[in-house]
Design a protein around this motif. Structure first.
Motif, PDB file in Angstrom:
ATOM      1  N   GLY A  64      50.135  69.784  54.180  1.00 28.25           N
ATOM      2  CA  GLY A  64      51.155  68.968  54.828  1.00 28.25           C
ATOM      3  C   GLY A  64      50.551  68.376  56.091  1.00 28.25           C
ATOM      4  O   GLY A  64      49.375  68.617  56.397  1.00 28.25           O
ATOM      5  N   PRO A  65      51.344  67.601  56.860  1.00 23.81           N
ATOM      6  CA  PRO A  65      50.802  66.968  58.066  1.00 23.81           C
ATOM      7  C   PRO A  65      50.172  68.005  59.002  1.00 23.81           C
ATOM      8  O   PRO A  65      50.667  69.119  59.116  1.00 23.81           O
TER       9      PRO A  65
ATOM     10  N   ASP B  83      39.818  55.170  68.650  1.00 23.25           N
ATOM     11  CA  ASP B  83      39.748  55.048  67.175  1.00 23.25           C
ATOM     12  C   ASP B  83      41.114  54.873  66.510  1.00 23.25           C
ATOM     13  O   ASP B  83      41.316  55.276  65.359  1.00 23.25           O
ATOM     14  N   THR B  84      42.042  54.276  67.290  1.00 23.02           N
ATOM     15  CA  THR B  84      43.345  53.916  66.708  1.00 23.02           C
ATOM     16  C   THR B  84      43.482  52.397  66.724  1.00 23.02           C
ATOM     17  O   THR B  84      44.588  51.870  66.749  1.00 23.02           O
ATOM     18  N   TRP B  85      42.356  51.715  66.743  1.00 19.30           N
ATOM     19  CA  TRP B  85      42.385  50.258  66.790  1.00 19.30           C
ATOM     20  C   TRP B  85      42.806  49.670  65.445  1.00 19.30           C
ATOM     21  O   TRP B  85      42.735  50.347  64.411  1.00 19.30           O
ATOM     22  N   GLU B  86      43.163  48.400  65.534  1.00 20.80           N
ATOM     23  CA  GLU B  86      43.421  47.631  64.329  1.00 20.80           C
ATOM     24  C   GLU B  86      42.090  47.017  63.929  1.00 20.80           C
ATOM     25  O   GLU B  86      41.303  46.667  64.804  1.00 20.80           O
TER      26      GLU B  86
ATOM     27  N   ALA C 217      45.751  57.363  59.835  1.00 20.02           N
ATOM     28  CA  ALA C 217      46.211  58.755  59.678  1.00 20.02           C
ATOM     29  C   ALA C 217      47.627  58.902  60.240  1.00 20.02           C
ATOM     30  O   ALA C 217      48.477  59.564  59.637  1.00 20.02           O
ATOM     31  N   LEU C 218      47.896  58.252  61.375  1.00 19.82           N
ATOM     32  CA  LEU C 218      49.237  58.306  61.968  1.00 19.82           C
ATOM     33  C   LEU C 218      50.224  57.545  61.097  1.00 19.82           C
ATOM     34  O   LEU C 218      51.307  58.037  60.779  1.00 19.82           O
ATOM     35  N   GLN C 219      49.823  56.344  60.685  1.00 16.72           N
ATOM     36  CA  GLN C 219      50.738  55.523  59.880  1.00 16.72           C
ATOM     37  C   GLN C 219      51.049  56.153  58.526  1.00 16.72           C
ATOM     38  O   GLN C 219      52.136  55.978  57.995  1.00 16.72           O
ATOM     39  N   GLU C 220      50.084  56.885  57.989  1.00 17.47           N
ATOM     40  CA  GLU C 220      50.293  57.518  56.679  1.00 17.47           C
ATOM     41  C   GLU C 220      51.025  58.858  56.788  1.00 17.47           C
ATOM     42  O   GLU C 220      51.230  59.535  55.776  1.00 17.47           O
TER      43      GLU C 220
END
Ligand code: MN
Ligand code: MN
Length: 310
Positions: free
Chosen positions: A138-139, A150-153, A170-173
């Motif tokens: 799980g998460p 490393d959270t760039w677009e 990883a956050l969006q998923e």
């Protein structure tokens, strides 16, 4: 013949085939607690390449690590059955195929109950590793030690994945538990004044190098222990270390952590529910005297030691 094996703990560090810490090179995971996995991949890098040579060099640097960890007072390989699993079958010209291969290999390994210590490779490999771990547990709670957020677009619309984007996805998923993601050691020029705010909006707690140096590692560890309540994954980008300690990397940033502070950070994770670890961005062509690879090998050893006292 028998007194000269091909590899193994009985050999001198400069002899034999260089598996990680002279572990058996094996894919038989029956009753195995820990598997070391290499991902020799650098097609996710945005600047200097060379991390495809990382796993091999870290293995070589690890040969000199003797078994006992006096700081944590444990001899991990007396407590844990571990193997060097070898490398993921990467495709240097395809990040997407490689990411699938990483996720599949990682899932195969961790479903046996073995824990993974993965040696990169550039930081793009963390996303498929997190996918595999989140599928099982799980998460996860995530500790991310790095100079970069490393959270760039992606700058390329056609190719979303690179070593600058894994934690955005990883956050969006939904691979990471809410409020349980810290990125530590962050510094350097940004692409815009909104980068930290964007990371926060996505769900990151950004701990800059300034905050680490002002508060000290112990205070940061306190927050880590308060925050991380779930199965905890640790991802270490070697460029979190100052280039004086880790020059062998693709996107160095001045003013970073010392080797000692990094060791302290890893040792201080004792007590958390540790489920997986990767160490990325070691680029041997830019290294000097193997100091980056030696630091990387020792950080992996500290984590292995933590698993032995869990
Ligand atoms: Mn990184
Ligand atoms: Mn970095």
């Amino acid at each position: 013949m028998n007194d000269n094996p091909a590899f193994g703990a009985g050999l001198q560090p400069f002899m034999g085939i260089p598996s990680f810490m002279r572990l058996p090179a094996s894919r038989n995971l029956k009753d195995i607690d820990v598997a070391i996995l290499g991902v020799p991949f650098d097609s996710g890098t945005s600047y200097r390449t060379g991390t495809r040579f990382g796993p091999r060099k870290i293995r070589e640097a690890s040969l000199m690590i003797w078994g006992h960890n006096p700081t944590l007072n444990v001899t991990p390989l007396k407590k844990l059955q571990a193997v060097d699993y070898g490398d993921v079958s990467v495709i240097p010209t395809s990040i997407e195929h490689t990411m699938t291969a990483i996720a599949n290999t990682a899932a195969e390994i961790i479903q046996t109950g073995a824990k993974l210590i993965t040696l990169g490779g550039d930081h793009s490999i963390a996303l498929p590793l997190l996918r595999a771990h989140a599928k099982k547990h799980g998460p996860v709670s995530l500790i991310h030690i790095d100079a970069h957020i490393d959270t760039w677009e992606s700058e390329f619309e056609a190719v979303p994945y690179s070593h600058g984007t894994p934690f955005r996805y990883a956050l969006q998923e939904g691979l990471i538990r809410k409020d349980e993601y810290m990125q530590i050691g962050i510094r350097g020029p940004l692409s815009s004044e909104h980068d930290y705010a964007d990371a926060k909006k996505l769900g990151a707690r950004t701990v800059t190098i300034h905050e680490v140096m002002e508060k000290g590692v112990k205070e940061i560890l306190k927050e880590i222990h308060q925050r991380m309540k779930g199965p905890t994954y640790v991802t270490v980008d070697i460029d979190s270390a100052d280039p004086a300690f880790a020059p062998g990397t693709g996107t160095p940033e001045v003013g970073g952590l010392t080797s000692y502070q990094l060791l302290q950070l890893i040792r201080g994770l004792h007590g958390l529910n540790l489920i997986g670890f990767d160490l990325v961005e070691v680029s041997p062509p830019f290294d000097h005297g193997d100091i980056t690879a030696i630091l990387a090998a020792n950080l992996a050893f500290e984590y292995l030691s933590l698993l032995a006292i869990q």
